[in-house]
Design a protein around this motif. Structure first.
Motif, mmCIF file in Angstrom:
data_model
loop_
_atom_site.group_PDB
_atom_site.id
_atom_site.type_symbol
_atom_site.label_atom_id
_atom_site.label_comp_id
_atom_site.label_asym_id
_atom_site.label_seq_id
_atom_site.Cartn_x
_atom_site.Cartn_y
_atom_site.Cartn_z
ATOM 1 N N PRO A 137 6.972 -16.575 0.225
ATOM 2 C CA PRO A 137 5.746 -15.914 -0.240
ATOM 3 C C PRO A 137 4.811 -15.544 0.902
ATOM 4 N N GLU A 138 4.752 -16.384 1.941
ATOM 5 C CA GLU A 138 3.880 -16.084 3.082
ATOM 6 C C GLU A 138 4.339 -14.814 3.798
ATOM 7 N N ARG A 139 5.653 -14.674 3.948
ATOM 8 C CA ARG A 139 6.195 -13.482 4.601
ATOM 9 C C ARG A 139 5.963 -12.237 3.726
ATOM 10 N N VAL A 140 6.170 -12.372 2.424
ATOM 11 C CA VAL A 140 5.965 -11.227 1.530
ATOM 12 C C VAL A 140 4.497 -10.812 1.530
ATOM 13 N N TRP A 141 3.592 -11.807 1.540
ATOM 14 C CA TRP A 141 2.155 -11.498 1.589
ATOM 15 C C TRP A 141 1.806 -10.727 2.857
ATOM 16 N N GLU A 142 2.346 -11.174 3.976
ATOM 17 C CA GLU A 142 2.107 -10.485 5.244
ATOM 18 C C GLU A 142 2.635 -9.050 5.199
ATOM 19 N N ALA A 143 3.838 -8.881 4.631
ATOM 20 C CA ALA A 143 4.417 -7.536 4.529
ATOM 21 C C ALA A 143 3.585 -6.653 3.607
ATOM 22 N N LEU A 144 3.112 -7.242 2.509
ATOM 23 C CA LEU A 144 2.346 -6.482 1.517
ATOM 24 C C LEU A 144 0.997 -6.035 2.049
ATOM 25 N N PRO A 162 -0.896 11.458 6.882
ATOM 26 C CA PRO A 162 -1.764 10.331 7.203
ATOM 27 C C PRO A 162 -1.389 9.708 8.539
ATOM 28 N N ILE A 163 -2.380 9.140 9.218
ATOM 29 C CA ILE A 163 -2.108 8.457 10.489
ATOM 30 C C ILE A 163 -2.066 6.945 10.303
ATOM 31 N N ASP A 164 -2.510 6.452 9.148
ATOM 32 C CA ASP A 164 -2.458 5.011 8.905
ATOM 33 C C ASP A 164 -2.636 4.739 7.414
ATOM 34 N N PHE A 165 -2.202 3.549 7.002
ATOM 35 C CA PHE A 165 -2.370 3.096 5.630
ATOM 36 C C PHE A 165 -2.722 1.618 5.713
ATOM 37 N N VAL A 166 -3.788 1.200 5.031
ATOM 38 C CA VAL A 166 -4.265 -0.178 5.169
ATOM 39 C C VAL A 166 -4.468 -0.824 3.803
ATOM 40 N N LEU A 167 -4.310 -2.138 3.788
ATOM 41 C CA LEU A 167 -4.695 -2.943 2.627
ATOM 42 C C LEU A 167 -5.425 -4.156 3.197
ATOM 43 N N ASP A 168 -6.742 -4.096 3.160
ATOM 44 C CA ASP A 168 -7.601 -5.132 3.753
ATOM 45 C C ASP A 168 -7.713 -6.286 2.752
ATOM 46 N N ALA A 169 -6.953 -7.358 2.987
ATOM 47 C CA ALA A 169 -6.836 -8.452 2.023
ATOM 48 C C ALA A 169 -8.046 -9.373 2.063
ATOM 49 N N LYS A 170 -9.167 -8.874 1.547
ATOM 50 C CA LYS A 170 -10.376 -9.676 1.366
ATOM 51 C C LYS A 170 -11.127 -9.084 0.180
ATOM 52 N N GLY A 258 12.413 -0.630 -3.348
ATOM 53 C CA GLY A 258 13.056 0.210 -2.350
ATOM 54 C C GLY A 258 12.416 0.188 -0.981
ATOM 55 N N CYS A 259 11.156 -0.248 -0.893
ATOM 56 C CA CYS A 259 10.452 -0.183 0.403
ATOM 57 C C CYS A 259 9.939 -1.550 0.878
ATOM 58 N N LEU A 260 9.146 -2.237 0.045
ATOM 59 C CA LEU A 260 8.610 -3.533 0.463
ATOM 60 C C LEU A 260 9.722 -4.559 0.661
ATOM 61 N N LYS A 261 10.631 -4.664 -0.276
ATOM 62 C CA LYS A 261 11.705 -5.670 -0.210
ATOM 63 C C LYS A 261 12.541 -5.546 1.072
ATOM 64 N N PRO A 262 13.080 -4.346 1.418
ATOM 65 C CA PRO A 262 13.849 -4.247 2.665
ATOM 66 C C PRO A 262 13.036 -4.604 3.907
ATOM 67 N N TRP A 263 11.737 -4.261 3.901
ATOM 68 C CA TRP A 263 10.923 -4.581 5.067
ATOM 69 C C TRP A 263 10.681 -6.093 5.167
ATOM 70 N N ALA A 264 10.333 -6.728 4.032
ATOM 71 C CA ALA A 264 10.060 -8.164 4.058
ATOM 72 C C ALA A 264 11.309 -8.959 4.431
#
Length: 277
Positions: A137-144, A162-170, A258-264
Protein backbone atom coordinates in the motif's frame (compact mmCIF):
# COMPACT_ATOMS: atom_id res chain seq x y z
CA UNK A 1 -0.42 -14.59 -7.28
CA UNK A 2 -1.55 -13.61 -10.82
CA UNK A 3 -1.94 -17.25 -11.90
CA UNK A 4 -4.15 -18.06 -8.91
CA UNK A 5 -6.35 -15.01 -9.61
CA UNK A 6 -6.69 -16.09 -13.23
CA UNK A 7 -7.73 -19.60 -12.19
CA UNK A 8 -10.41 -18.14 -9.89
CA UNK A 9 -11.79 -16.09 -12.79
CA UNK A 10 -11.89 -19.13 -15.11
CA UNK A 11 -13.68 -21.14 -12.41
CA UNK A 12 -16.22 -18.37 -11.86
CA UNK A 13 -16.95 -18.02 -15.59
CA UNK A 14 -17.30 -21.78 -16.13
CA UNK A 15 -20.80 -21.91 -14.63
CA UNK A 16 -23.81 -20.71 -16.71
CA UNK A 17 -25.66 -19.41 -13.65
CA UNK A 18 -22.71 -17.25 -12.67
CA UNK A 19 -22.40 -15.97 -16.23
CA UNK A 20 -26.09 -15.06 -16.13
CA UNK A 21 -25.56 -13.19 -12.85
CA UNK A 22 -22.76 -11.19 -14.49
CA UNK A 23 -25.05 -10.38 -17.44
CA UNK A 24 -27.66 -9.04 -15.04
CA UNK A 25 -25.13 -7.01 -13.06
CA UNK A 26 -23.79 -5.57 -16.30
CA UNK A 27 -27.21 -4.00 -16.81
CA UNK A 28 -27.38 -2.57 -13.26
CA UNK A 29 -26.38 -3.33 -9.67
CA UNK A 30 -28.73 -5.75 -7.89
CA UNK A 31 -29.53 -6.66 -4.32
CA UNK A 32 -29.03 -10.28 -3.34
CA UNK A 33 -32.77 -10.57 -2.79
CA UNK A 34 -33.47 -9.11 -6.22
CA UNK A 35 -31.16 -11.64 -7.87
CA UNK A 36 -32.79 -14.50 -5.97
CA UNK A 37 -36.16 -13.59 -7.46
CA UNK A 38 -34.72 -14.04 -10.97
CA UNK A 39 -33.51 -17.61 -10.44
CA UNK A 40 -35.28 -20.86 -9.62
CA UNK A 41 -33.09 -21.57 -6.62
CA UNK A 42 -32.85 -20.66 -2.97
CA UNK A 43 -31.25 -17.49 -1.64
CA UNK A 44 -28.50 -19.70 -0.23
CA UNK A 45 -27.81 -21.10 -3.72
CA UNK A 46 -27.55 -17.61 -5.21
CA UNK A 47 -25.26 -16.51 -2.38
CA UNK A 48 -22.94 -19.47 -3.03
CA UNK A 49 -22.59 -18.38 -6.68
CA UNK A 50 -22.05 -14.77 -5.59
CA UNK A 51 -19.33 -15.90 -3.17
CA UNK A 52 -17.41 -17.50 -6.06
CA UNK A 53 -17.79 -14.33 -8.15
CA UNK A 54 -16.65 -12.14 -5.24
CA UNK A 55 -13.64 -14.40 -4.63
CA UNK A 56 -12.68 -13.99 -8.31
CA UNK A 57 -13.03 -10.22 -8.04
CA UNK A 58 -15.83 -10.14 -10.62
CA UNK A 59 -18.44 -8.84 -8.18
CA UNK A 60 -18.09 -6.08 -5.59
CA UNK A 61 -20.41 -5.92 -2.58
CA UNK A 62 -21.71 -2.82 -0.85
CA UNK A 63 -23.94 -2.86 2.21
CA UNK A 64 -26.60 -0.17 2.42
CA UNK A 65 -28.41 -0.57 5.70
CA UNK A 66 -29.84 -4.11 5.72
CA UNK A 67 -29.44 -4.58 1.96
CA UNK A 68 -26.48 -6.17 0.21
CA UNK A 69 -25.90 -4.60 -3.21
CA UNK A 70 -23.85 -6.45 -5.82
CA UNK A 71 -22.20 -4.77 -8.78
CA UNK A 72 -20.02 -5.95 -11.64
CA UNK A 73 -16.27 -5.34 -11.52
CA UNK A 74 -14.98 -5.45 -15.11
CA UNK A 75 -11.26 -5.36 -14.28
CA UNK A 76 -10.63 -9.16 -14.13
CA UNK A 77 -12.43 -9.59 -17.46
CA UNK A 78 -10.30 -6.81 -18.95
CA UNK A 79 -7.21 -8.68 -17.74
CA UNK A 80 -8.42 -11.91 -19.37
CA UNK A 81 -9.17 -10.03 -22.57
CA UNK A 82 -5.67 -8.58 -22.71
CA UNK A 83 -4.09 -11.93 -21.91
CA UNK A 84 -6.18 -14.29 -24.07
CA UNK A 85 -8.14 -12.29 -26.68
CA UNK A 86 -6.18 -9.23 -27.77
CA UNK A 87 -3.11 -11.20 -28.99
CA UNK A 88 -5.35 -13.09 -31.42
CA UNK A 89 -7.37 -10.13 -32.73
CA UNK A 90 -5.03 -9.61 -35.67
CA UNK A 91 -5.60 -13.16 -36.89
CA UNK A 92 -7.40 -13.57 -40.24
CA UNK A 93 -10.22 -15.45 -38.52
CA UNK A 94 -11.01 -12.39 -36.40
CA UNK A 95 -11.52 -10.27 -39.52
CA UNK A 96 -13.93 -12.86 -40.92
CA UNK A 97 -15.88 -12.99 -37.66
CA UNK A 98 -16.22 -9.20 -37.58
CA UNK A 99 -17.40 -9.24 -41.19
CA UNK A 100 -19.99 -11.88 -40.31
CA UNK A 101 -21.19 -9.89 -37.30
CA UNK A 102 -21.55 -6.71 -39.36
CA UNK A 103 -23.64 -8.56 -41.96
CA UNK A 104 -25.86 -10.30 -39.41
CA UNK A 105 -26.34 -7.25 -37.19
CA UNK A 106 -29.95 -6.07 -37.59
CA UNK A 107 -30.54 -2.37 -38.14
CA UNK A 108 -32.91 -1.17 -35.38
CA UNK A 109 -35.97 0.63 -36.77
CA UNK A 110 -36.38 4.20 -35.59
CA UNK A 111 -38.31 7.19 -36.78
CA UNK A 112 -35.84 9.56 -35.18
CA UNK A 113 -32.25 9.22 -36.45
CA UNK A 114 -31.02 11.40 -33.55
CA UNK A 115 -32.63 9.22 -30.88
CA UNK A 116 -29.33 7.73 -29.77
CA UNK A 117 -27.84 11.20 -29.35
CA UNK A 118 -30.32 12.64 -26.91
CA UNK A 119 -28.68 14.85 -24.30
CA UNK A 120 -29.12 13.63 -20.73
CA UNK A 121 -30.58 15.99 -18.15
CA UNK A 122 -29.87 15.72 -14.42
CA UNK A 123 -28.83 12.27 -13.29
CA UNK A 124 -26.40 10.25 -11.21
CA UNK A 125 -23.69 7.93 -12.56
CA UNK A 126 -21.80 5.46 -10.37
CA UNK A 127 -18.64 3.54 -11.25
CA UNK A 128 -16.72 1.09 -9.05
CA UNK A 129 -13.37 -0.46 -9.98
CA UNK A 130 -11.22 -2.87 -7.98
CA UNK A 131 -7.64 -3.69 -8.98
CA UNK A 132 -5.16 -6.13 -7.43
CA UNK A 133 -1.63 -4.67 -7.42
CA UNK A 134 1.50 -6.66 -6.55
CA UNK A 135 3.01 -3.90 -4.43
CA UNK A 136 2.63 -2.65 -0.87
CA UNK A 137 0.00 0.00 0.00
CA UNK A 138 2.86 2.42 0.73
CA UNK A 139 4.29 1.88 -2.75
CA UNK A 140 0.87 2.22 -4.41
CA UNK A 141 0.22 5.44 -2.46
CA UNK A 142 3.54 6.86 -3.63
CA UNK A 143 2.76 5.89 -7.24
CA UNK A 144 -0.74 7.35 -7.00
CA UNK A 145 0.38 10.70 -5.59
CA UNK A 146 4.07 11.52 -5.95
CA UNK A 147 4.59 9.65 -9.26
CA UNK A 148 1.27 10.42 -10.99
CA UNK A 149 2.86 12.34 -13.89
CA UNK A 150 5.03 9.31 -14.70
CA UNK A 151 2.09 7.01 -15.46
CA UNK A 152 -0.77 9.40 -16.32
CA UNK A 153 -1.10 9.21 -20.16
CA UNK A 154 -1.23 12.37 -22.25
CA UNK A 155 -4.38 11.10 -23.96
CA UNK A 156 -6.25 11.64 -20.68
CA UNK A 157 -5.30 15.29 -20.29
CA UNK A 158 -7.61 18.25 -20.76
CA UNK A 159 -4.89 20.36 -22.37
CA UNK A 160 -3.16 19.48 -25.60
CA UNK A 161 0.45 19.36 -24.38
CA UNK A 162 0.78 19.41 -20.57
CA UNK A 163 4.22 19.79 -19.01
CA UNK A 164 3.27 18.24 -15.66
CA UNK A 165 0.49 16.52 -13.73
CA UNK A 166 0.28 16.68 -9.93
CA UNK A 167 -1.73 15.24 -7.08
CA UNK A 168 -0.82 17.16 -3.91
CA UNK A 169 -1.71 14.66 -1.16
CA UNK A 170 -2.82 17.06 1.57
CA UNK A 171 -6.19 18.47 2.59
CA UNK A 172 -7.12 21.12 0.04
CA UNK A 173 -4.38 19.93 -2.33
CA UNK A 174 -5.09 19.89 -6.06
CA UNK A 175 -5.11 17.20 -8.69
CA UNK A 176 -4.18 19.32 -11.70
CA UNK A 177 -2.29 19.56 -14.97
CA UNK A 178 0.09 22.40 -15.85
CA UNK A 179 0.61 23.88 -19.32
CA UNK A 180 3.58 25.66 -20.88
CA UNK A 181 1.88 29.05 -21.05
CA UNK A 182 1.35 29.13 -17.29
CA UNK A 183 -2.22 27.88 -17.56
CA UNK A 184 -3.63 24.56 -16.55
CA UNK A 185 -6.67 22.59 -15.50
CA UNK A 186 -7.85 21.52 -12.03
CA UNK A 187 -9.33 18.04 -12.06
CA UNK A 188 -10.21 17.77 -8.37
CA UNK A 189 -9.38 18.83 -4.83
CA UNK A 190 -8.39 16.58 -1.95
CA UNK A 191 -11.21 16.67 0.62
CA UNK A 192 -10.20 13.65 2.67
CA UNK A 193 -7.19 11.40 3.13
CA UNK A 194 -5.57 8.85 5.40
CA UNK A 195 -2.04 8.33 4.15
CA UNK A 196 -1.40 4.94 2.52
CA UNK A 197 -5.05 3.99 3.06
CA UNK A 198 -7.66 6.35 1.62
CA UNK A 199 -7.98 9.38 -0.65
CA UNK A 200 -11.16 11.35 -1.40
CA UNK A 201 -11.33 13.82 -4.29
CA UNK A 202 -14.04 16.31 -5.19
CA UNK A 203 -14.16 17.92 -8.62
CA UNK A 204 -16.24 19.54 -11.32
CA UNK A 205 -16.48 18.87 -15.06
CA UNK A 206 -17.26 21.92 -17.19
CA UNK A 207 -19.53 21.89 -20.27
CA UNK A 208 -16.38 21.96 -22.43
CA UNK A 209 -15.62 18.43 -21.24
CA UNK A 210 -19.12 16.94 -21.14
CA UNK A 211 -20.47 18.59 -17.97
CA UNK A 212 -21.72 20.28 -15.99
CA UNK A 213 -21.01 17.43 -13.57
CA UNK A 214 -19.95 17.28 -9.94
CA UNK A 215 -17.79 14.27 -9.04
CA UNK A 216 -16.79 12.55 -5.82
CA UNK A 217 -14.01 9.95 -6.12
CA UNK A 218 -12.87 7.69 -3.28
CA UNK A 219 -9.78 5.49 -3.51
CA UNK A 220 -9.09 2.91 -0.79
CA UNK A 221 -5.94 0.81 -0.42
CA UNK A 222 -5.99 -2.42 1.60
CA UNK A 223 -3.27 -5.07 2.07
CA UNK A 224 -4.30 -8.31 0.37
CA UNK A 225 -2.43 -11.49 -0.63
CA UNK A 226 0.95 -9.86 -0.11
CA UNK A 227 -0.01 -6.90 -2.31
CA UNK A 228 -2.70 -4.21 -2.39
CA UNK A 229 -6.36 -4.18 -3.29
CA UNK A 230 -7.21 -0.77 -4.77
CA UNK A 231 -10.93 0.04 -4.76
CA UNK A 232 -12.11 3.17 -6.54
CA UNK A 233 -15.68 4.46 -6.44
CA UNK A 234 -16.74 7.47 -8.50
CA UNK A 235 -20.12 9.17 -8.26
CA UNK A 236 -21.08 11.94 -10.68
CA UNK A 237 -24.08 14.27 -10.29
CA UNK A 238 -25.42 16.44 -13.09
CA UNK A 239 -25.46 15.78 -16.80
CA UNK A 240 -25.05 12.05 -16.30
CA UNK A 241 -26.79 8.80 -17.25
CA UNK A 242 -26.03 5.07 -17.66
CA UNK A 243 -23.79 5.77 -20.65
CA UNK A 244 -21.85 8.24 -18.50
CA UNK A 245 -21.31 5.49 -15.92
CA UNK A 246 -19.95 3.17 -18.62
CA UNK A 247 -17.50 5.85 -19.79
CA UNK A 248 -16.48 6.56 -16.19
CA UNK A 249 -15.80 2.90 -15.48
CA UNK A 250 -13.89 2.21 -18.70
CA UNK A 251 -11.76 5.32 -18.15
CA UNK A 252 -10.88 4.41 -14.57
CA UNK A 253 -10.13 0.81 -15.57
CA UNK A 254 -7.68 2.05 -18.18
CA UNK A 255 -6.02 4.43 -15.71
CA UNK A 256 -5.87 2.17 -12.64
CA UNK A 257 -5.42 -1.22 -14.31
CA UNK A 258 -3.58 -0.20 -17.46
CA UNK A 259 -1.38 2.62 -16.16
CA UNK A 260 -1.06 2.85 -12.36
CA UNK A 261 -0.70 -0.91 -11.79
CA UNK A 262 2.23 -1.44 -14.25
CA UNK A 263 4.02 1.59 -12.83
CA UNK A 264 3.55 0.59 -9.18
CA UNK A 265 4.65 -3.00 -9.88
CA UNK A 266 7.41 -2.59 -12.48
CA UNK A 267 7.86 1.19 -13.05
CA UNK A 268 6.60 0.56 -16.57
CA UNK A 269 5.25 3.71 -18.24
CA UNK A 270 2.50 4.01 -20.86
CA UNK A 271 3.48 4.91 -24.42
CA UNK A 272 3.04 8.66 -23.84
CA UNK A 273 3.18 9.65 -20.15
CA UNK A 274 2.92 13.30 -19.15
CA UNK A 275 6.49 13.16 -17.89
CA UNK A 276 9.20 10.67 -18.85
CA UNK A 277 11.42 9.01 -16.26
Amino acid sequence: APQEREERVWKALSDPTRRRILDLLRESPQTTGGLTELFEMSRFGVMKHLAVLVEAGLVLVERRGRERWNRLNAVPIQEMYRRWIRPFESAPADGLLRLRDSIEQPIPPTSNPMKNFETPTFGVADAVVEVAINASPERVWEALTKDIALWWPRAFNAGGDPIDFVLDAKLGGLMAEHWEDGGGFVWAQVVGLKRNEQLTLSGEVSPDFGGPVRTMTRIRLEPKDGGTSLRLSDTSYGKANEKSAEHLESGWVELMQGCLKPWAEEKRQPDEPVRAK
